[in-house]
Design an enzyme around this catalytic site. Structure first.
Site, PDB file in Angstrom:
ATOM      1  N   SER A 154       0.830  -1.212   0.000  1.00  0.00           N
ATOM      2  CA  SER A 154       0.000   0.000   0.000  1.00  0.00           C
ATOM      3  C   SER A 154       0.856   1.250   0.000  1.00  0.00           C
ATOM      4  O   SER A 154       0.341   2.347  -0.124  1.00  0.00           O
ATOM      5  CB  SER A 154      -0.933  -0.005   1.210  1.00  0.00           C
ATOM      6  OG  SER A 154      -0.183  -0.175   2.378  1.00  0.00           O
ATOM      7  N   ASN A 198      -3.354   7.105  -0.677  1.00  0.00           N
ATOM      8  CA  ASN A 198      -2.784   7.244   0.671  1.00  0.00           C
ATOM      9  C   ASN A 198      -2.023   8.552   0.822  1.00  0.00           C
ATOM     10  O   ASN A 198      -1.966   9.118   1.911  1.00  0.00           O
ATOM     11  CB  ASN A 198      -1.878   6.052   0.986  1.00  0.00           C
ATOM     12  CG  ASN A 198      -2.694   4.839   1.414  1.00  0.00           C
ATOM     13  OD1 ASN A 198      -3.869   4.980   1.772  1.00  0.00           O
ATOM     14  ND2 ASN A 198      -2.114   3.671   1.353  1.00  0.00           N
ATOM     15  N   HIS A 249      -2.508  -2.457  -5.883  1.00  0.00           N
ATOM     16  CA  HIS A 249      -2.904  -2.066  -4.529  1.00  0.00           C
ATOM     17  C   HIS A 249      -4.410  -2.225  -4.390  1.00  0.00           C
ATOM     18  O   HIS A 249      -5.158  -1.372  -4.837  1.00  0.00           O
ATOM     19  CB  HIS A 249      -2.468  -0.622  -4.255  1.00  0.00           C
ATOM     20  CG  HIS A 249      -2.860  -0.125  -2.913  1.00  0.00           C
ATOM     21  ND1 HIS A 249      -3.033   1.207  -2.621  1.00  0.00           N
ATOM     22  CD2 HIS A 249      -3.138  -0.793  -1.771  1.00  0.00           C
ATOM     23  CE1 HIS A 249      -3.396   1.343  -1.360  1.00  0.00           C
ATOM     24  NE2 HIS A 249      -3.450   0.136  -0.816  1.00  0.00           N
ATOM     25  N   GLU A 279      -5.431   0.410  -7.294  1.00  0.00           N
ATOM     26  CA  GLU A 279      -4.356   1.289  -7.753  1.00  0.00           C
ATOM     27  C   GLU A 279      -3.317   0.430  -8.438  1.00  0.00           C
ATOM     28  O   GLU A 279      -2.839  -0.560  -7.847  1.00  0.00           O
ATOM     29  CB  GLU A 279      -3.723   2.041  -6.576  1.00  0.00           C
ATOM     30  CG  GLU A 279      -4.486   3.286  -6.167  1.00  0.00           C
ATOM     31  CD  GLU A 279      -3.752   4.087  -5.081  1.00  0.00           C
ATOM     32  OE1 GLU A 279      -3.191   3.473  -4.170  1.00  0.00           O
ATOM     33  OE2 GLU A 279      -3.772   5.325  -5.141  1.00  0.00           O
TER      34      GLU A 279
END
Ligand code: T1G
Length: 682
Positions: free
Chosen positions: A404, A475, A425, A437
């Site tokens: 991640s 993120n 991801h 992702e």
């Protein structure tokens, strides 16, 4: 240049066949509307006694052309087409296949009969676009199927199969054969017109109507289209159809201009765009049918379920027998629950499970076209695993990491095939979240990228491509947003005030509720690995909570306290003391922050980070950022995403407000030039 109408009419063996050809989905544009009216009028003048309306491109009509909603166009509206069909003196049969959605169903309901191919999908999903059916759907549908069912179908944006539609008398017959042949056969036996508009809304138990209304009035906030649809559907029972249609048209035009409708349209196209691979030279496809998932933890099993649902052959590989058994048990109990709740039939569930192989034997890897690593989030661990994968996997296999935030470039260096290494991801729970992702590392080749984009589409996810950069897209932005919210704790807000303000904006959950849910110790562990830059304003409230063993929901205490799993509305005196101590250490005089202030600072931090991501080339398109934040982080769909929200603001004012964040963020705050969010392709 002679413009050929997308609608052609010709008499074939005594039947007037009207063929609509507006690829890819026969959306009803202005030229289609004009063409349909002209074809129906031509039919009326012809010797043919019956007509069949059919679509090319393997589909009927997917609805009005959504591209046209942003502009007002002169010429006939779709309701004019519906009226021409209804008022035609001779019967018209609709030959349904593929998508019969929105205006497509309204046109079909205006016809005198409907024959559907068994694979047809039928519905009025307009509320998904923040609008309502605008060509008679709210008045015609309840006349045929009643108020409560019409509310379910329209407010729930339900998509019916041909058989379900037949059960509701929305189609007259369902066929497996060629739809045009079947419709022609049916047309030869039709003797008179029978228009839905002349029917009366059937009586039904008011309790059923109330139940249907309750099912949807609670559904999400900021859904004016749903409220309006309920009013109009109920009006069909008490108003003559022409009066109902006037109300419907006015509401449709009003809603079409609404911010919610513009946001949902933006997302509709953003979601389509992100699914397209980079337009380049011909790329050799790499077929992916067998996938090996390494790691039977929560993520690994979630990914395995996602793959099984999409009918891939899945090998779940572990090096620890107990972990493998637990993972297998988790997958089996998932499918058992799917059967118990009626989401899957026993046959469907066992079919999924028949594609699963759980193993401790790394030799199995040789059969995989794609290997997805989902082990502990630590660079050394991942590099070891990739060294091993590289030895056992077949030379053409693609190797993907589910990291991640770790560098995929670095992980790729642990293998002899960096061109075949990429990041996938997934978001937890992987079988539910639609965001994926795709981390396009420096050495990843185009074939690999195209193959995993097609793979993501087959999983029915939104495969957003990002460059290999810490935190990728989601993120990175979430981190900026969460940091700003922590600043606001020191500045004077309590966690419940920040959370409430953001839920009020429309976020699914506030950042501190999310933090407690995912576990504060994860962020704590990551923070300890990161170098602290004295220039950076660092909020240590989370660290203090973790030092007290308050890791969030899993320890019944984090930012909030939990009693029997239930979150206490307000933070405890202990937590407030921790927050006040943090403010004192920073010599901040705490002040009350109102909801608007909290929302703005949170949103401005997202927009600033989005602009930085675009400038750095981490995100390919600004609209991708909205897809990421809506599908990965609970940003409200009806607000369109951080970039769409920014584009609704005054650009100069927004840039100046973002500059104001610097006073909170200290020297480490990087101010972006947000103009890139306004320039880049939608
Ligand atoms: N208008 C314009 N373009 C459309 C479109 C539409 N209605 N539907 C799809 N497209 C484009 C899409 O952008 C993509 O384009 C291509 O078609 C393939 O789509 C008056 C006002 C039909 C089930 O909400 O649900 O009618 O990216 O990749 O997976 O009451 O598209 O290739 O350039 O999704 O096979 C109501 C929305 C409109 C249906 C096909 N109708 N579309 O799915 O292909 S409002 C809808 C879909 C209305 C009336 C009101 C799906 C699909 P490109 P795709 P797919």
């Amino acid at each position: 240049m002679v413009l050929i109408s997308p609608v052609q009419g010709q008499v074939k063996q005594g039947v007037y066949v009207i063929t609509l050809d507006n690829p890819p989905v026969n959306a009803i544009s202005i030229s289609v509307r004009r063409g349909l009216i002209s074809a129906v009028n031509d039919f009326e003048q012809s010797n043919a006694q019956v007509a069949v309306l059919v679509g090319s491109n393997g589909t009927f009509i997917a609805g009005a052309d959504i591209h046209e909603f942003a502009r007002t166009s002169d010429g006939p509206v779709l309701l004019d087409v519906v009226r021409v069909i209804e008022n035609c003196k001779k019967p018209i049969v609709a030959a349904l296949q593929g998508a019969v959605l929105g205006g497509g169903l309204e046109v079909a309901l205006a016809c005198d009969a409907r024959i559907a191919h068994v694979d047809t999908v039928i519905g009025l999903p307009e509320v998904s676009l923040g609008i309502i059916p605008g060509a008679g759907g709210t008045q015609l549908l309840p006349r045929r199927i009643g108020i409560s069912r019409a509310i379910d179908i329209i407010c729930g944006a339900q998509r019916l199969s041909a058989e379900e539609a037949k059960h509701l008398r929305l189609v007259d017959s369902v066929v497996c054969s060629d739809i045009l042949v079947a419709a022609n056969l049916f047309a030869r036996n039709i003797e008179h017109k029978s228009s839905v508009r002349d029917e009366l809304v059937p009586n039904e138990d008011p309790a059923l109507i109330d139940q249907a209304i309750n099912r949807y009035t609670k559904l999400g906030r900021c859904r004016p289209a749903i409220a309006k649809a309920i009013d109009l559907i109920q009006a069909a029972a008490r108003l003559p159809i022409e009066e109902g249609l006037v109300l419907e048209s006015a509401a449709f035009l009003e809603l079409r201009k609404s911010q919610e409708a513009q946001a949902l349209r933006h997302l509709f196209f953003a979601e389509k765009t992100c699914r397209k691979p980079p337009q380049t030279k011909e790329v050799a496809p790499i077929p992916i049918n067998t996938v090996c998932v390494i790691g039977a933890g929560t993520m690994g099993t979630g990914i395995a379920i996602c793959l099984l649902d999409a009918e891939f052959s899945v090998m779940l590989l572990e090096q620890d027998k107990e972990a493998l058994d637990k993972g297998e048990e988790r997958i089996f109990s998932h499918y058992q629950k799917q059967v118990e709740t009626g989401k899957l039939s026993p046959v469907e569930a066992s079919k999924c499970l028949s594609h699963l192989l759980c193993s401790l034997n790394w030799e199995e890897l040789a059969k995989a076209d794609l290997v997805i690593e989902a082990v502990y989030e630590d660079m050394l661990v991942k590099q070891d695993v990739f060294k091993k994968i590289d030895q056992f996997a077949n030379p053409n296999a693609i190797l993907a990491t589910n990291t991640s935030y770790l560098s995929v470039d670095k992980i790729a260096l642990a293998t002899t095939r960096p061109k075949r290494v990429i990041g996938l991801h997934f978001f937890s729970p992987a079988n539910v979240m639609k965001l994926l992702e795709i981390v396009n590392a420096k050495q990843t080749c185009l074939e690999t990228l195209h193959a995993v984009i097609a793979f993501g589409n087959r999983l029915n996810k939104y495969p957003v491509v990002t460059k290999d950069s810490f935190g990728f897209i989601g993120n990175r932005i979430y981190n900026a947003y969460r940091t700003q919210c922590e600043f606001m704790l020191e500045d004077g807000a309590w966690p419940e005030e920040v959370d409430a303000a953001l839920v009020d904006f429309g976020m699914a959950m506030g950042p501190f509720t999310v933090a407690d849910l995912s576990g504060l110790d994860i962020a704590w562990r990551m923070r300890k690995t990161q170098r602290k830059n004295q220039e950076t304003r660092y909020v240590d409230i989370l660290d203090t909570l973790c030092e007290l063993g308050r890791f969030g929901r899993k320890t019944s205490a984090g930012y909030y306290d939990y009693t029997n799993g239930k979150k206490q509305a307000n933070t405890s005196e202990l937590v407030r003391q921790i927050i006040e101590n943090a403010s004192q250490r920073r010599r901040i005089k705490r002040r009350t922050l109102n909801s608007k202030h909290i929302q703005n600072r949170a949103l401005l931090s997202m927009v600033n980070e989005a602009a930085l991501l675009m400038r750095e080339g981490v995100a390919q398109r600004a609209s991708d950022i909205d897809v990421v934040f809506v599908h990965g982080y609970g940003f409200p769909r009806w607000q369109g995403g951080p970039v769409f929200w920014a584009r609704q603001q005054d650009r100069q004012q927004l840039q100046s407000d973002i500059a104001g964040l610097a006073e909170h963020g200290g020297n480490s705050f990087v101010l972006a030039d947000i103009s890139i969010l306004f320039e880049s392709s939608p």
